[in-house]
Design an enzyme around this catalytic site. Structure first.
Site, short mmCIF file in Angstrom:
data_model
loop_
_atom_site.label_atom_id
_atom_site.label_comp_id
_atom_site.label_asym_id
_atom_site.label_seq_id
_atom_site.Cartn_x
_atom_site.Cartn_y
_atom_site.Cartn_z
N LYS A 75 26.20 42.86 43.84
CA LYS A 75 27.12 43.99 43.69
C LYS A 75 26.83 44.66 42.35
O LYS A 75 26.57 43.96 41.36
CB LYS A 75 28.56 43.47 43.75
CG LYS A 75 29.64 44.53 43.75
CD LYS A 75 31.02 43.87 43.89
CE LYS A 75 32.14 44.88 43.97
NZ LYS A 75 33.46 44.22 44.17
N SER A 150 36.03 46.03 47.95
CA SER A 150 35.08 46.91 47.33
C SER A 150 33.63 46.43 47.42
O SER A 150 32.72 47.21 47.15
CB SER A 150 35.45 47.10 45.86
OG SER A 150 35.41 45.87 45.16
N SER A 174 38.32 41.76 47.43
CA SER A 174 37.08 42.53 47.59
C SER A 174 35.86 41.76 48.07
O SER A 174 34.84 42.37 48.37
CB SER A 174 36.72 43.23 46.29
OG SER A 174 37.49 44.40 46.18
N1 GLN Z 1 41.23 46.58 47.28
C1 GLN Z 1 41.80 46.05 46.09
C2 GLN Z 1 41.90 47.12 45.05
O1 GLN Z 1 41.57 48.21 45.35
C3 GLN Z 1 41.01 44.88 45.61
C4 GLN Z 1 39.79 45.26 44.90
C5 GLN Z 1 38.99 44.10 44.43
O2 GLN Z 1 39.23 42.95 44.81
N2 GLN Z 1 38.07 44.37 43.54
O3 GLN Z 1 42.32 46.92 43.95
#
Ligand code: GLN
Length: 478
Positions: A75, A150, A174
């Protein structure tokens, strides 16, 4: 799917296959088919020369390590020395970190070959990878749908068979949410088990790095490689790492499993049905399964969406046009800061910074941030009560299967709701895994989540492997 991490490493270590052959095949698949935009950058030359190095070490009679020759995707919020690390944000355009993240070092020491950096929601804020400044990644099972986020690029790159292994980061889901939506395995480890050194911070008290792979054993092996104390991360745990790969072969009979009401109610009927079937499968395998309500879980999302933005507003203050990436010049320094941040951050990142700054501001701090922290403790207490009766908990990873591109972009709250089932583990700092378990009526993958107490990764992997053995297929991807 490409073949397993375990099979590749075994072949390369014994000279049955060359690392070059494995890496060339991975690069060819990416070159021939990344119309889903999983990668931001493919590092073909570096990967091939690293593969040759590994082959030379095998020829010398050395052991390149447990991930010998395994192509890995990272990532793009993990620092790679001399290689662009953008977090899918314009504000980091052109920035090349002067150092490698600890996880990157550990993967390399274990013989893995980094083949590229993957697409993500900007600064890991989002649940669909649509918040990338380079445009979304598409779900390999259905290109009209999101891969989740994400870590959507990492999940999609494994689901599409480009790589057998990828790393993601999980602050509120994420890793697990895109794993569920793409039909792959994703693990969020116990907070502190994996070093965050070199991970661009989103919400430091919640962030953890973890693996995405096609199988449970592959994820366990990768986590064993990247886990362990790192003096460069002050929150890194200094103690023994749980046994994980060996745990995937252990019997599940006698394990006490709690099926969490709050991780089923409100989920799509097909998702709820798969989760109940997975509980039945564990009961069949000899676990004692009982439903349990943890009412605190209903408040996890509200607490998360105050704490995470609060920490983000502070962490992202460093992107000021002076030290990293983009600079938009203006008449004085303050105006330059504003112009840079206005041009460099996308709308969701700006929303989080404003929400977080508001929640932390004098007069509102007690009402929002401090209250959210109390809820966080209360969620952890809910888990602690449950673990007096159960070895592990299960439920859905996500309320729905993969949604359509654009379906939730107009309403941020709708997008945030994708994280309801995943945030409790982050708030408590506990490990959790998403394991593919069949599909819904549209043939889209469904993920089942297994949660365990802190450093209970061994139990988590034992149950996950048992579930994987009986899981109905997702259907062919691509
Ligand atoms: N979808 C969640 C957010 O937008 C989690 C994101 C993540 O785990 N980086 O904060």
């Amino acid at each position: 799917m490409s073949d397993s991490v375990l099979a590749i490493a075994a072949d390369v270590r014994t000279g049955r296959r060359s690392a070059r052959e494995v890496v060339e095949a991975s690069l060819a698949r990416i070159a021939g088919g990344d119309d889903i935009h999983a990668f931001l950058e493919v590092l073909a030359d570096a990967a091939l020369s690293r593969a040759d190095e590994i082959d030379r070490s095998v020829a010398r009679g050395d052991d390149p390590g447990p991930l010998a020759g395994v192509p890995v995707a990272l990532k793009d919020n993990m620092c790679t020395r001399g290689i662009a690390t953008t977090c899918s944000s314009r504000i980091l355009e052109g920035w090349r970190p002067p150092y490698d993240a600890t996880v990157v070092e550990r993967l390399r020491q274990a013989g893995a070959v980094v083949v590229g950096k993957t697409n993500m929601d900007e600064f890991a804020m989002g649940s669909s990878t649509e918040n990338s400044c380079t445009g979304p990644t598409l779900n390999p099972h259905d290109r009209s749908r999101v891969p989740g986020g994400s870590s959507g690029g990492s999940a999609a790159s494994v689901a599409a068979g480009f790589v057998p292994l990828a790393l993601g980061s999980d602050t509120g889901g994420s890793i697990r949410q895109p794993a569920a939506l793409c039909g792959v395995v994703g693990v969020k480890p116990t907070y502190g088990l994996v070093s965050r050194y070199g991970l661009v911070a989103f919400a430091s008290s919640l962030d953890q790095i973890g693996p995405l792979s096609a199988s449970v054993a592959d994820a366990a092996l990768c986590l064993e490689v990247i886990a362990g104390h790192d003096p460069r991360d002050t929150t890194s745990l200094d103690g023994p790492v749980p046994e994980m790969l060996a745990a995937t072969d252990r019997p599940v009979a006698g394990k006490r499993v709690g099926l969490v009401t709050e991780l089923i109610e409100g989920t799509a009927p097909d998702v709820a049905a798969r989760v109940r079937e997975s509980a039945d499968a564990l009961a069949e395998a000899g676990c004692s399964v009982e439903e349990i309500s943890i009412p605190q879980f209903r408040y996890g999302l509200s607490a998360y969406y105050l704490i995470a933005p609060a920490e983000a507003s502070s962490n992202l203050a460093r992107f000021d046009g002076v030290r990293y990436g983009l600079r938009v010049d203006a008449q004085d320094v303050a105006a330059m800061n504003v112009a840079t941040r206005t041009a460099g951050f996308g709308p969701e990142v700006k929303r989080r910074i404003m929400l977080g700054t508001y929640a932390l501001s004098a007069g509102y701090y007690d009402q929002y941030y401090a209250k959210a922290q109390r809820v966080r403790t209360w969620v952890a207490n809910g888990f602690a009560d449950a673990y007096t009766r159960f070895d592990a908990l299960i439920g859905a990873t996500t309320p729905t299967s993969a949604f359509r591109l654009g379906e939730h972009t107009a309403d941020p709250l709708e997008m945030y709701r994708s994280d309801t089932c995943t945030v409790p583990a982050n708030l408590a700092g506990h490990p959790a895994i998403s394991v593919p378990f069949g599909a819904d009526g549209d043939g889209l993958p469904v993920g089942v989540q297994i949660l365990a107490p802190p450093l209970g990764e061994d139990t988590m992997f034992t149950l996950a492997a048992a579930l994987e053995r009986v899981a109905p297929g997702v259907g062919a991807s691509r």
